[in-house]
Design a protein around this motif. Structure first.
Motif, mmCIF file in Angstrom:
data_model
loop_
_atom_site.group_PDB
_atom_site.id
_atom_site.type_symbol
_atom_site.label_atom_id
_atom_site.label_comp_id
_atom_site.label_asym_id
_atom_site.label_seq_id
_atom_site.Cartn_x
_atom_site.Cartn_y
_atom_site.Cartn_z
ATOM 1 N N ILE A 24 44.089 63.842 25.797
ATOM 2 C CA ILE A 24 43.153 64.794 25.189
ATOM 3 C C ILE A 24 43.751 66.195 25.214
ATOM 4 N N TRP A 25 43.817 66.808 24.042
ATOM 5 C CA TRP A 25 44.228 68.209 23.962
ATOM 6 C C TRP A 25 43.014 69.046 23.597
ATOM 7 N N ILE A 26 42.959 70.230 24.165
ATOM 8 C CA ILE A 26 41.953 71.203 23.729
ATOM 9 C C ILE A 26 42.661 72.516 23.410
ATOM 10 N N GLU A 27 41.976 73.345 22.628
ATOM 11 C CA GLU A 27 42.577 74.616 22.203
ATOM 12 C C GLU A 27 41.632 75.786 22.483
ATOM 13 N N PRO A 28 41.366 76.070 23.741
ATOM 14 C CA PRO A 28 40.467 77.181 24.032
ATOM 15 C C PRO A 28 41.139 78.534 23.782
ATOM 16 N N GLY A 29 40.449 79.419 23.128
ATOM 17 C CA GLY A 29 40.955 80.765 22.910
ATOM 18 C C GLY A 29 40.034 81.744 23.628
ATOM 19 N N ARG A 30 38.843 81.893 23.045
ATOM 20 C CA ARG A 30 37.848 82.822 23.578
ATOM 21 C C ARG A 30 37.591 82.607 25.072
ATOM 22 N N SER A 31 37.440 81.331 25.482
ATOM 23 C CA SER A 31 37.047 81.065 26.871
ATOM 24 C C SER A 31 38.178 81.361 27.853
ATOM 25 N N ILE A 32 39.408 81.504 27.373
ATOM 26 C CA ILE A 32 40.503 81.857 28.290
ATOM 27 C C ILE A 32 40.565 83.374 28.498
ATOM 28 N N VAL A 33 40.418 84.131 27.414
ATOM 29 C CA VAL A 33 40.654 85.585 27.538
ATOM 30 C C VAL A 33 39.415 86.473 27.351
ATOM 31 N N GLY A 34 38.327 85.904 26.808
ATOM 32 C CA GLY A 34 37.176 86.740 26.418
ATOM 33 C C GLY A 34 36.597 87.549 27.564
ATOM 34 N N SER A 35 36.170 86.861 28.615
ATOM 35 C CA SER A 35 35.483 87.551 29.713
ATOM 36 C C SER A 35 36.431 88.419 30.524
ATOM 37 N N ALA A 36 37.724 88.155 30.420
ATOM 38 C CA ALA A 36 38.695 88.904 31.216
ATOM 39 C C ALA A 36 38.994 90.282 30.624
ATOM 40 N N GLY A 37 38.541 90.539 29.399
ATOM 41 C CA GLY A 37 38.896 91.790 28.728
ATOM 42 C C GLY A 37 37.778 92.829 28.751
ATOM 43 N N TYR A 38 38.164 94.076 28.969
ATOM 44 C CA TYR A 38 37.227 95.208 29.005
ATOM 45 C C TYR A 38 37.757 96.273 28.060
ATOM 46 N N SER A 39 36.861 96.869 27.265
ATOM 47 C CA SER A 39 37.292 97.989 26.416
ATOM 48 C C SER A 39 36.723 99.276 26.990
ATOM 49 N N LEU A 40 37.629 100.190 27.339
ATOM 50 C CA LEU A 40 37.191 101.471 27.902
ATOM 51 C C LEU A 40 37.240 102.544 26.818
ATOM 52 N N TYR A 41 36.157 103.276 26.700
ATOM 53 C CA TYR A 41 36.065 104.350 25.706
ATOM 54 C C TYR A 41 35.580 105.625 26.384
ATOM 55 N N ILE A 56 33.087 107.688 30.777
ATOM 56 C CA ILE A 56 33.772 106.464 30.321
ATOM 57 C C ILE A 56 32.761 105.324 30.213
ATOM 58 N N ILE A 57 32.768 104.696 29.052
ATOM 59 C CA ILE A 57 31.919 103.533 28.817
ATOM 60 C C ILE A 57 32.821 102.300 28.773
ATOM 61 N N ALA A 58 32.386 101.228 29.426
ATOM 62 C CA ALA A 58 33.165 99.981 29.372
ATOM 63 C C ALA A 58 32.349 98.926 28.634
ATOM 64 N N VAL A 59 32.880 98.465 27.518
ATOM 65 C CA VAL A 59 32.245 97.342 26.832
ATOM 66 C C VAL A 59 32.838 96.076 27.446
ATOM 67 N N LEU A 60 31.964 95.141 27.795
ATOM 68 C CA LEU A 60 32.379 93.964 28.568
ATOM 69 C C LEU A 60 32.714 92.773 27.670
ATOM 70 N N ALA A 61 33.575 91.922 28.172
ATOM 71 C CA ALA A 61 33.907 90.649 27.508
ATOM 72 C C ALA A 61 34.473 90.840 26.104
ATOM 73 N N THR A 62 35.379 91.808 25.971
ATOM 74 C CA THR A 62 35.972 92.069 24.652
ATOM 75 C C THR A 62 37.375 91.450 24.518
ATOM 76 N N GLY A 63 37.731 90.570 25.449
ATOM 77 C CA GLY A 63 39.111 90.091 25.490
ATOM 78 C C GLY A 63 39.521 89.139 24.376
ATOM 79 N N ALA A 64 38.553 88.549 23.680
ATOM 80 C CA ALA A 64 38.908 87.603 22.614
ATOM 81 C C ALA A 64 38.591 88.198 21.255
ATOM 82 N N TYR A 65 39.546 88.139 20.346
ATOM 83 C CA TYR A 65 39.361 88.581 18.962
ATOM 84 C C TYR A 65 38.971 90.058 18.850
ATOM 85 N N GLY A 66 39.336 90.854 19.847
ATOM 86 C CA GLY A 66 39.115 92.294 19.765
ATOM 87 C C GLY A 66 40.422 92.911 19.298
#
Ligand code: LLP
Length: 436
Positions: free
Chosen positions: A284-301, A378-388
């Motif tokens: 079985i192969w899977i191709e997770p994208g969002r679930s690998i990097v999404g929650s790990a990313g923060y955007s600081l503004y 500084i504002i941090a938007v959370l969970a921006t690690g996927a497709y940002g």
């Protein structure tokens, strides 16, 4: 709400580092990844497969975030990747990523891209249409090489956040339709080509999936197909690649399942159907994208202007927006954000978080509860690690932000901020005709 950590001063921390310090050191807008979270997510999938005693591959869908550093990380974790362009493939090559662990996706791969993939002997080309089969056969003939392939089929299921819909014949630009017989025709073509080695079937049913049902249905369909084909053609693929789509938490409204829950359901369904159709248990192969990097990313503004309109929510504008995160404008995607100096402080007002770009739709968060804020905060938007970052643009000729990895309380730039000079790098002077 996505989880976050704070330090003794009450500031937001990312991977143990103070978000205010990161913003000061690297300036904003800034994308920060907590590498430990990426590793944890990857390992959670891996542990789940091991527990279920399945042969597996976790192929990170690198369209979610593609960078040399990211491919280095997946390489270190022993994972596979999927790429969808010559550019992603080239980036992976720069990271010295093992080509045997690369699968190449796309509904319109060019001759040049396929040639690059064949020359570098990627682990699998995931064939999407008849035109591509033809192009690839030409390339294999002229290069006298062989290559492993999978067939992408459209099983007529698309899973959306809270429900899955069975559409029968899927109205999609991707893959070979099963019901109309396209998939079978493709199978016959590929099996008759000695330079293509068909190792598996692929399907992908959607994104941000928060239920197991869609995957169960997908497996049933694929294994029914494998059973039909094994009887008719005495061929059984070794691999079932189920695609990605595992959902994450962006806001309180999302209730994501753990990797263990998904993989358990997948394992059960695979075993039941293997027994039902008398098939060997596939890898079985899977191709997770969002679930690998999404929650790990923060955007600081950094907050700049504020506009108060009587009886309406105040507009708080930040120094980024749709150029570094198009998802709210494009998909009405919802995010949570916190004030980095006091993320746990009681909110005082409801605001609208606006981007800096010249477009009314450039709103990052429509309604956000915040303590009292000031310009310079500084504002941090959370969970921006996927497709940002991966969907970022230079709209308004604003440079794309820097990307920083944090691990073991240390930070490191992995993609530099674009400068003004970068923005005009590919511009050429026009040789104006002189007016007489
Ligand atoms: N495999 C295939 C064949 C895909 O097409 C995709 C995503 C994935 C895997 C990874 O899916 P994930 O695990 O990341 O959900 N830009 C959109 C998402 C587009 C997804 C396209 N394909 C967004 O920002 O939500």
């Amino acid at each position: 709400m996505p989880e976050f950590q704070t330090n003794t001063q009450g500031h937001l921390t990312i991977g143990g580092l103070d978000a205010l310090e990161l913003a000061k050191e690297y300036k904003t807008p800034l994308v920060v990844y907590d590498v430990a979270q990426i590793r944890q997510q990857y390992q959670a999938f891996q542990d789940a497969f091991i527990k279920e005693n399945l042969d597996y591959a976790i192929s990170y869908a690198s369209k979610a975030f593609s960078a040399i550093a990211m491919y280095q990380l997946i390489k270190q974790l022993g994972g596979h990747i999927d790429v969808v362009s010559g550019g992603e493939l080239f980036t992976a090559m720069q990271a010295d990523f093992p080509m045997s662990k690369v699968s190449f996706h796309g509904n319109n791969k060019t001759y040049q891209e396929l040639l690059l993939a064949v020359q570098n002997q990627v682990g699998a080309i995931i064939l999407d249409n008849f035109y591509e089969i033809e192009l690839l056969s030409q390339i294999l003939q002229s290069t006298k090489k062989k290559i492993k392939v999978m067939l992408r089929v459209t099983p007529g299921i698309s899973a959306h956040t809270h429900q899955y819909v069975q559409t029968g014949q899927e109205d999609s630009k991707f893959g070979f339709d099963i019901r109309s017989g396209q998939a079978e025709k493709a199978l016959v073509q590929v099996l008759s080509n000695p330079q293509m080695q068909l190792i598996g079937l692929h399907a992908h049913i959607g994104s941000q999936i928060l239920e197991v049902d869609g995957f169960e249905l997908e497996i049933q369909k694929l294994m029914q197909l494998v059973s039909d084909w094994s009887q008719k053609y005495q061929y059984q693929p070794d691999i079932l690649n189920l695609g990605g789509g595992f959902g994450i938490s962006y806001t309180q409204a999302d209730t994501p399942l753990t990797p263990a829950t998904f993989i358990h359901a997948i394992s059960q369904t695979v075993r039941t159907n293997a027994q039902k159709f008398n098939l060997k248990i596939p890898t079985i192969w899977i191709e997770p994208g969002r679930s690998i990097v999404g929650s790990a990313g923060y955007s600081l503004y950094t907050i700049g202007a504020r506009k108060d309109v009587p009886n309406l929510r105040p507009y708080i504008s930040v120094d980024g927006g749709m150029g570094d995160n198009i998802r709210p404008a494009l998909y009405q995607a919802q995010y949570e954000a916190v004030l980095a100096r006091a993320p746990l402080q009681e909110p005082q007002e409801e605001v609208r978080l606006a981007g800096r770009y010249c477009e009314s739709g450039d709103i990052l968060i429509d309604s956000l509860n915040l303590p009292v804020t000031h310009s310079g905060d500084i504002i941090a938007v959370l969970a921006t690690g996927a497709y940002g970052y991966s969907m970022a643009s230079n709209y308004n000729r604003v440079g794309r932000p820097a990307v920083v990895f944090v691990e073991n309380q240390q930070s490191q730039i992995v993609i530099k901020r674009e400068s003004y000079a970068d923005l005009v790098r590919n511009d050429c002077f026009y040789h104006l005709k002189k007016d007489d």
